[in-house]
Scaffold this motif. Structure first.
Motif, PDB file in Angstrom:
ATOM      1  N   PRO A  11      14.449  -8.911 -15.033  1.00 26.21           N
ATOM      2  CA  PRO A  11      13.128  -9.524 -15.117  1.00 26.21           C
ATOM      3  C   PRO A  11      12.501  -9.653 -13.737  1.00 26.21           C
ATOM      4  N   PHE A  12      11.189  -9.693 -13.683  1.00 27.56           N
ATOM      5  CA  PHE A  12      10.550  -9.916 -12.393  1.00 27.56           C
ATOM      6  C   PHE A  12       9.224 -10.622 -12.592  1.00 27.56           C
ATOM      7  N   ALA A  13       8.723 -11.208 -11.505  1.00 24.65           N
ATOM      8  CA  ALA A  13       7.411 -11.849 -11.486  1.00 24.65           C
ATOM      9  C   ALA A  13       6.610 -11.223 -10.372  1.00 24.65           C
ATOM     10  N   GLU A  14       5.323 -11.165 -10.548  1.00 21.96           N
ATOM     11  CA  GLU A  14       4.447 -10.454  -9.610  1.00 21.96           C
ATOM     12  C   GLU A  14       4.036 -11.345  -8.457  1.00 21.96           C
ATOM     13  N   GLN A  15       4.027 -10.780  -7.257  1.00 18.45           N
ATOM     14  CA  GLN A  15       3.569 -11.471  -6.066  1.00 18.45           C
ATOM     15  C   GLN A  15       2.543 -10.598  -5.352  1.00 18.45           C
ATOM     16  N   GLU A  16       1.619 -11.235  -4.659  1.00 24.90           N
ATOM     17  CA  GLU A  16       0.620 -10.485  -3.903  1.00 24.90           C
ATOM     18  C   GLU A  16       1.272  -9.767  -2.725  1.00 24.90           C
ATOM     19  N   ALA A  17       0.713  -8.628  -2.370  1.00 27.35           N
ATOM     20  CA  ALA A  17       1.178  -7.919  -1.176  1.00 27.35           C
ATOM     21  C   ALA A  17       0.860  -8.751   0.058  1.00 27.35           C
ATOM     22  N   GLN A  18       1.737  -8.640   1.045  1.00 22.36           N
ATOM     23  CA  GLN A  18       1.533  -9.352   2.290  1.00 22.36           C
ATOM     24  C   GLN A  18       0.843  -8.422   3.273  1.00 22.36           C
ATOM     25  N   THR A  19       0.110  -9.003   4.202  1.00 19.44           N
ATOM     26  CA  THR A  19      -0.563  -8.193   5.203  1.00 19.44           C
ATOM     27  C   THR A  19       0.288  -7.959   6.411  1.00 19.44           C
ATOM     28  N   PRO A  26       0.817  -1.227   0.000  1.00 14.25           N
ATOM     29  CA  PRO A  26       0.000   0.000   0.000  1.00 14.25           C
ATOM     30  C   PRO A  26       0.843   1.266   0.000  1.00 14.25           C
ATOM     31  N   TRP A  27       2.082   1.187   0.420  1.00 13.30           N
ATOM     32  CA  TRP A  27       2.962   2.351   0.475  1.00 13.30           C
ATOM     33  C   TRP A  27       3.931   2.409  -0.709  1.00 13.30           C
ATOM     34  N   GLY A  28       3.752   1.532  -1.700  1.00 18.40           N
ATOM     35  CA  GLY A  28       4.715   1.394  -2.790  1.00 18.40           C
ATOM     36  C   GLY A  28       4.579   2.444  -3.875  1.00 18.40           C
ATOM     37  N   LEU A  33       3.629  -1.679  15.402  1.00 15.62           N
ATOM     38  CA  LEU A  33       3.219  -0.869  16.538  1.00 15.62           C
ATOM     39  C   LEU A  33       2.245   0.235  16.126  1.00 15.62           C
ATOM     40  N   PHE A  34       2.338   0.668  14.867  1.00 12.85           N
ATOM     41  CA  PHE A  34       1.535   1.786  14.366  1.00 12.85           C
ATOM     42  C   PHE A  34       1.508   1.692  12.854  1.00 12.85           C
ATOM     43  N   ASP A  35       0.328   1.935  12.245  1.00 12.66           N
ATOM     44  CA  ASP A  35       0.224   1.693  10.800  1.00 12.66           C
ATOM     45  C   ASP A  35      -0.545   2.788  10.067  1.00 12.66           C
ATOM     46  N   TYR A  36      -0.588   4.000  10.598  1.00 10.59           N
ATOM     47  CA  TYR A  36      -1.156   5.147   9.893  1.00 10.59           C
ATOM     48  C   TYR A  36      -2.577   4.895   9.415  1.00 10.59           C
ATOM     49  N   GLY A  37      -3.356   4.208  10.214  1.00 12.60           N
ATOM     50  CA  GLY A  37      -4.765   4.012   9.904  1.00 12.60           C
ATOM     51  C   GLY A  37      -5.062   3.051   8.783  1.00 12.60           C
ATOM     52  N   ARG A  38      -4.129   2.160   8.433  1.00 17.24           N
ATOM     53  CA  ARG A  38      -4.366   1.234   7.317  1.00 17.24           C
ATOM     54  C   ARG A  38      -5.234   0.039   7.710  1.00 17.24           C
ATOM     55  N   GLN A  39      -5.626  -0.042   8.928  1.00 19.04           N
ATOM     56  CA  GLN A  39      -6.525  -1.105   9.394  1.00 19.04           C
ATOM     57  C   GLN A  39      -5.883  -2.491   9.348  1.00 19.04           C
ATOM     58  N   ARG A  40      -4.567  -2.547   9.389  1.00 19.91           N
ATOM     59  CA  ARG A  40      -3.901  -3.837   9.500  1.00 19.91           C
ATOM     60  C   ARG A  40      -3.652  -4.145  10.972  1.00 19.91           C
ATOM     61  N   GLU A  41      -3.474  -5.397  11.269  1.00 19.81           N
ATOM     62  CA  GLU A  41      -3.314  -5.834  12.653  1.00 19.81           C
ATOM     63  C   GLU A  41      -2.052  -5.264  13.284  1.00 19.81           C
ATOM     64  N   THR A  72       6.337   5.634  -1.298  1.00 19.37           N
ATOM     65  CA  THR A  72       5.659   6.905  -1.553  1.00 19.37           C
ATOM     66  C   THR A  72       4.794   7.311  -0.365  1.00 19.37           C
ATOM     67  N   GLU A  73       4.637   6.413   0.584  1.00 15.14           N
ATOM     68  CA  GLU A  73       3.946   6.668   1.849  1.00 15.14           C
ATOM     69  C   GLU A  73       4.793   6.074   2.965  1.00 15.14           C
ATOM     70  N   PRO A  74       4.561   6.481   4.211  1.00 10.47           N
ATOM     71  CA  PRO A  74       5.350   5.911   5.304  1.00 10.47           C
ATOM     72  C   PRO A  74       4.989   4.447   5.548  1.00 10.47           C
ATOM     73  N   LEU A  75       5.998   3.641   5.847  1.00  6.39           N
ATOM     74  CA  LEU A  75       5.755   2.266   6.269  1.00  6.39           C
ATOM     75  C   LEU A  75       5.319   2.259   7.726  1.00  6.39           C
ATOM     76  N   SER A  76       4.802   1.137   8.164  1.00  2.00           N
ATOM     77  CA  SER A  76       4.405   1.020   9.560  1.00  2.00           C
ATOM     78  C   SER A  76       5.607   1.175  10.477  1.00  2.00           C
TER      79      SER A  76
END
Length: 319
Positions: free
Chosen positions: A311-319, A14-16, A162-170, A58-62
């Motif tokens: 080269p690269f392959a796409e992976q899902e973002a982790q929570t 989400p911050w990429g 400890l803090f996630d800028y309101g991203r609603q992650r655990e 482009t946004e702060p990480l947790s």
């Protein structure tokens, strides 16, 4: 004996960023990519002990913390996570957070997580290109927006937020309080010049991170008795039989490889298992075009940097 041109795995975050140039081509779907992971090309090979990646923010990480080996193993995990960052580029004013401004008790840390005041208690530092930050396990940390960095870490994905800028992650309050060092970050040793070409940036029990700067049209031997990673961050070279451009990474273990630089020379990061510096990791050959001992052969380069992106392959973002 192993020399592999690393495969790049892409992870959405989400911050990429949607702009990965010049390090990699960005997917046409416009997804925000936060991390590029360099992985062994041999998918059947054992997982490496270290993980090398690039981060784009482009946004702060947790605000987060990682456990040491002892705590991780108490959870049934193989090891904890110590890491280090090398700032590849930073917009003016870009910052990272390392440690706390002032010591807190465990109870005080817990309260600051629960009332969200932890965001005001971490110590932020402005960074610029070429800065190096060591992040031992237990260090509370965060990365702000506007940064591209290379990260080397123990092979682990365990993170306590400890803090996630309101991203609603655990958030992971209990575990974070249990493992965090509740005070300012430890002092970091300054870089150590090893040779004209090599500088040790971080020396830890888990890994050694070096920067190397090899002059134009020179021949070198990379000696990697155990797991070693190479990341090109400037210039061009030939590593073994493969062209190596900006953003290319290589995995080498129990082997030796020839490195032949181009007419720009080459700058890169060299990472291998700690705790000791490998004094013979990079040695210049006495005569250009000759080597001493069994080293993978070099052949002339046939590509230019403008024709190449990893080269690269796409992976899902982790929570």
């Amino acid at each position: 004996m192993t020399i592999e041109h690393a495969v790049v795995q892409m992870h959405r975050k989400p911050w990429g960023s949607t702009d990965l140039l010049p390090w990699a081509a960005t997917p046409a779907n416009g997804d925000a990519i936060g991390e590029l992971w360099f992985e062994r090309a041999d998918v059947a090979a054992p997982k490496s002990a270290l993980l090398l990646k690039l981060l784009f923010t482009t946004e702060p990480l947790s605000i987060q913390v990682h456990p040491d080996d002892t705590f991780a193993r108490s959870l049934g995990l193989p090891n904890g996570k110590t890491e280090a960052w090398y700032i590849l580029s930073a917009k003016p004013g870009a910052q990272v957070a390392i440690g706390l401004k002032h010591p807190l008790s465990s109870a005080g840390l817990r309260a600051s997580i629960e009332d969200r005041s932890i965001a005001d208690k971490v110590q932020w530092h402005t960074v610029r290109d070429g800065d190096v930050i060591s992040v031992p396990a237990g260090t509370i940390h965060a990365i702000g927006p506007g940064i591209v960095l290379a990260e080397i870490q123990q092979q682990s994905n365990v993170t306590f937020r400890l803090f996630d800028y309101g991203r609603q992650r655990e958030l992971h309050v209990d575990h974070a309080v249990a493992v965090a060092k509740t005070g300012p970050a430890e002092s970091q040793l300054p870089p150590q010049k090893l040779t004209e070409a090599r500088t040790a940036l971080v020396v830890s029990p888990q890994f050694v991170l070096e920067q190397f700067d090899l002059p134009v049209n020179s021949m070198w031997t990379l000696d990697a008795p155990e797991e070693t990673w190479v990341l090109v961050v400037g210039g061009h070279a030939r590593i073994g039989l493969t062209d190596a451009f900006l953003g290319d990474a290589f995995f080498v273990a129990a082997d030796r490889a020839a490195i032949e630089t181009g007419d720009e020379g080459v700058t890169g990061l060299l990472v291998y298992l700690g705790p000791n510096v490998n004094s013979s990791a990079l040695e210049q050959q006495s005569d250009i075009g000759t080597t001493t001992g069994p080293v993978s052969a070099c052949v002339p380069s046939t590509r230019t940097a403008s024709e190449h992106l990893p080269p690269f392959a796409e992976q899902e973002a982790q929570t």
